[in-house]
Design a protein around this motif. Structure first.
Motif, PDB file in Angstrom:
ATOM      1  N   THR A 183       0.837  -1.190   0.000  1.00 29.34           N
ATOM      2  CA  THR A 183       0.000   0.000   0.000  1.00 29.34           C
ATOM      3  C   THR A 183       0.872   1.239   0.000  1.00 29.34           C
ATOM      4  N   GLU A 226       2.221   1.524  -3.465  1.00 28.13           N
ATOM      5  CA  GLU A 226       1.183   1.992  -4.387  1.00 28.13           C
ATOM      6  C   GLU A 226       0.919   3.477  -4.186  1.00 28.13           C
ATOM      7  N   VAL A 227       0.888   3.881  -2.961  1.00 32.65           N
ATOM      8  CA  VAL A 227       0.653   5.296  -2.668  1.00 32.65           C
ATOM      9  C   VAL A 227       1.811   6.113  -3.218  1.00 32.65           C
ATOM     10  N   GLU A 279       1.622   6.021  -7.078  1.00 32.18           N
ATOM     11  CA  GLU A 279       0.537   6.865  -7.533  1.00 32.18           C
ATOM     12  C   GLU A 279       0.885   8.337  -7.369  1.00 32.18           C
ATOM     13  N   SER A 280       1.469   8.647  -6.248  1.00 33.00           N
ATOM     14  CA  SER A 280       1.834  10.043  -6.044  1.00 33.00           C
ATOM     15  C   SER A 280       2.965  10.441  -6.992  1.00 33.00           C
ATOM     16  N   TRP A 323       3.334   9.206 -10.090  1.00 32.44           N
ATOM     17  CA  TRP A 323       2.670   9.425 -11.384  1.00 32.44           C
ATOM     18  C   TRP A 323       1.926  10.756 -11.382  1.00 32.44           C
ATOM     19  N   VAL A 324       1.287  11.027 -10.324  1.00 34.96           N
ATOM     20  CA  VAL A 324       0.564  12.290 -10.211  1.00 34.96           C
ATOM     21  C   VAL A 324       1.552  13.444 -10.304  1.00 34.96           C
TER      22      VAL A 324
END
Length: 137
Positions: A10, A13-14, A17-18, A20-21
């Motif tokens: 997790t 993933e966080v 994701e952050s 990619w953002v």
């Protein structure tokens, strides 16, 4: 252990994701000025073409108005001539009608006079015929 593995996934993933953002946001920040410049460039080009079209239309309208204003005195003169001819024609028609009425009146009077003369001649011939009939009987 499993919980720790889940928390680790997790967290990854966080983080991903952050990341990619963050990459998307940075690339958007870099691309936005370029996109805005393109929009402004093409918008300005379109607006200038619209102004040029309006200027051409305005020039054509100005030319047409000048041409019409130059023709206006000629049209006024032609209108005067036509009105004068129309008035003269109307007067001549009225005079002609009056002359025709008078002549028709004269023709009718002559016809009545001829009818009276014919009636008188007919009466005279009948009287002479009766007198001749009396003599030869």
């Amino acid at each position: 252990m499993r919980m720790e593995a889940m928390n680790a996934n997790t967290a990854k993933e966080v983080f991903l994701e952050s990341a990619w953002v963050l990459v998307l946001s940075r690339s958007a920040m870099l691309a936005m000025p370029i996109l805005l410049a393109l929009v402004v460039f093409f918008g300005r080009f379109w607006i200038e073409s619209q102004f040029e079209a309006q200027a051409a239309i305005s020039t054509q309208l100005r030319s047409d108005v000048n041409q019409l204003s130059n023709e206006m005195p000629d049209l006024k003169e032609r209108t005067k001539v036509l009105e004068t001819n129309q008035d003269r024609g109307r007067q001549e028609q009225q005079e002609f009608q009056q002359i025709m009425r008078e002549q028709m009146g004269q023709v009718i009077n002559q016809q009545q006079s001829l009818a009276q003369q014919i009636a008188a001649l007919t009466a005279m011939i009948q009287a002479q015929q009766r007198e001749l009939d009396k003599r030869f009987r």
